[in-house]
Design an enzyme around this catalytic site. Structure first.
Site, PDB file in Angstrom:
ATOM      1  N   TYR A 288       7.353  -1.762   3.576  1.00 37.22           N
ATOM      2  CA  TYR A 288       7.270  -0.550   4.387  1.00 37.22           C
ATOM      3  C   TYR A 288       6.269  -0.739   5.516  1.00 37.22           C
ATOM      4  CZ  TYR A 288       2.725   0.786   2.396  1.00 37.22           C
ATOM      5  OH  TYR A 288       1.405   0.817   2.043  1.00 37.22           O
TER       6      TYR A 288
ATOM      7  N   LYS B 244       3.184  -6.030   2.792  1.00 43.72           N
ATOM      8  CA  LYS B 244       3.113  -4.561   2.733  1.00 43.72           C
ATOM      9  C   LYS B 244       4.274  -4.066   1.883  1.00 43.72           C
ATOM     10  CE  LYS B 244       1.792  -0.694   5.721  1.00 43.72           C
ATOM     11  NZ  LYS B 244       0.482  -0.493   5.073  1.00 43.72           N
TER      12      LYS B 244
ATOM     13  N   GLU C 218     -10.982  -5.477   0.363  1.00 41.16           N
ATOM     14  CA  GLU C 218     -10.532  -4.351   1.176  1.00 41.16           C
ATOM     15  C   GLU C 218     -10.603  -3.098   0.340  1.00 41.16           C
ATOM     16  OE1 GLU C 218      -6.431  -4.842   2.324  1.00 41.16           O
ATOM     17  OE2 GLU C 218      -5.778  -5.350   0.297  1.00 41.16           O
TER      18      GLU C 218
ATOM     19  N   LEU D 146      -4.396  -6.960   3.180  1.00 36.01           N
ATOM     20  CA  LEU D 146      -3.359  -6.630   4.159  1.00 36.01           C
ATOM     21  C   LEU D 146      -3.866  -6.916   5.570  1.00 36.01           C
ATOM     22  CD1 LEU D 146      -0.524  -5.256   4.418  1.00 36.01           C
ATOM     23  CD2 LEU D 146      -1.781  -3.191   5.033  1.00 36.01           C
TER      24      LEU D 146
END
Length: 301
Positions: free
Chosen positions: A45, A160, A192, A216
C-alpha cells in the site's frame, strides 16, 4: 479509463473510490473473499498526502510502490500516466483541499487458498481519498510521548506491506502505556517508530538511521534530509544505539500523516527540557514553507 456509468456517477456528486478499473461509491465496492490480501495480507500500500489539491512527491511514492511490488514478486498494474489520471480524478472530488490518498494492491484471487503464488492472477487495485487529518497546532507545539519496545516485526520492514498486525499491536501497547508512539529497538539499535521514521538531534546535528531492510524508506524522512541540506543544517545517516536515543537532545518522528513531530517524553522521562527543541523548530518551519509552496502551486526546489 472511465465509462459512461462512471461519468454519470461523478457528475451526480457522489463520492467515489477506484476499484479494479471502475470508479464507484465506496458502499458498492466489493472483493472476493478468496482475495489473497484478505487471506494472507498478500499486498502492498501507499499513503499519499495531497496539499491544496496537489499531490505530495507523487513520483517518490510511485517509485516506492514499484519497489514494494518488485519485492513481493509483482508488477505495477498501472503506468505512471494512468496513476496520474486516476489520482487527479479522485482528488478533484475535494477541489483545493488537503487530502490523504490511500492505495492498496493485493495479488488478487485465484479462487482457492494456497500459500504458493499462482502463476497467472489479476491483482486487486483499490484507491480512495478522504479529507486529511494532520497534527493539530497544540500537538505540534507541545510534542508527543513515546516509549521504547523491542522490534518484533519481520525482517523486510522496507516493504510497505499491508500485513501490519505487529505495528497495530506495538502502537496499541504504546497507547496503553500513555504514549502516542513506540520507538522500536532491534539488536540494541533504534530503527524507527511503529508508524513513523526516527530522527534524533545530538550536539546540534541531525541523525537518522540509514535505510535498510529493517525500516521503511520514508518519503517525509527523505524530504527532511533534503531540507536539512538546503538550509545548511548538519545531518548524517548513522545507526542510533539505544544509549544515543536516551541521551538525545531532541527526538523527532516523521511520516506522511504525522509530518514532523517532536517527541518530548521517552519512557516517561523528558527529552531535553521536555519541550520541542530549537532544531525541531527550524525544521518545522522549513517543512511548513515547503508545504505552503505546494499548496499555492509554486515551484519547489
Amino acid at each position: 479509463m472511465a465509462g459512461v456509468e462512471d461519468q454519470k456517477s461523478m457528475q451526480s456528486g457522489a463520492a467515489e473510490i477506484y476499484l479494479n478499473g471502475r470508479f464507484l461509491p465506496l458502499e458498492e465496492a466489493t472483493i472476493p473473499v478468496m482475495d489473497r490480501g484478505f487471506l494472507f495480507g498478500d499486498g502492498v500500500y501507499e499513503v499519499i498526502p495531497c496539499y491544496g489539491g496537489r499531490l505530495f512527491r507523487l513520483e517518490h511514492h510511485l517509485q516506492r510502490l514499484d519497489n514494494s511490488l518488485h519485492a513481493i514478486r509483482m508488477q505495477n498494474p498501472l503506468t505512471r500516466p494512468e496513476w496520474q489520471a486516476l489520482l487527479d480524478r479522485l482528488t478533484a472530488q475535494l477541489p483545493g483541499s488537503d487530502q490523504s490518498i490511500y492505495l492498496q494492491i493485493t495479488r488478487g484471487s485465484s479462487g482457492k487458498r494456497d500459500h504458493a503464488i499462482p502463476p497467472q492472477i489479476s491483482p486487486t487495485v483499490f484507491v480512495m481519498t478522504q479529507p486529511a487529518i494532520y497534527p493539530d497546532a497544540t500537538t505540534l507545539a507541545t510534542g508527543i510521548k513515546a516509549v521504547t519496545h523491542q522490534d518484533n516485526r519481520w525482517l523486510r520492514c522496507d516493504i510497505k506491506a499491508i500485513t501490519l498486525l505487529a505495528n497495530v499491536l506495538l502502537r496499541s501497547e504504546a497507547m496503553d502505556r500513555g504514549a502516542s508512539e513506540a520507538i522500536l529497538i532491534r539488536d540494541g539499535q533504534a530503527t524507527e517508530g511503529a508508524t513513523s521514521n526516527l530522527f534524533i538531534v545530538q550536539a546540534g546535528e541531525l541523525i537518522t538511521p540509514p535505510k535498510s531492510d529493517h525500516l521503511l524508506p520514508g518519503i517525509t524522512r527523505d524530504l527532511v534530509l533534503e531540507l536539512a541540506q538546503q538550509h545548511g543544517l548538519p545531518y548524517r545517516e548513522q545507526a542510533i544505539s539505544e544509549a544515543m536515543l536516551h541521551s538525545a537532545d531532541e527526538i523527532w518522528v516523521t511520516s506522511s500523516t504525522k509530518e514532523v513531530m517532536a517527541v518530548v517524553m521517552l519512557d516517561h522521562q523528558p527529552v531535553g527540557n521536555g519541550k520541542p527543541g530549537p532544531i525541531y523548530a527550524r525544521m518545522a518551519g522549513f517543512y511548513g514553507e515547503y508545504k505552503a509552496l505546494l499548496q499555492a502551486g509554486q515551484p519547489l526546489s
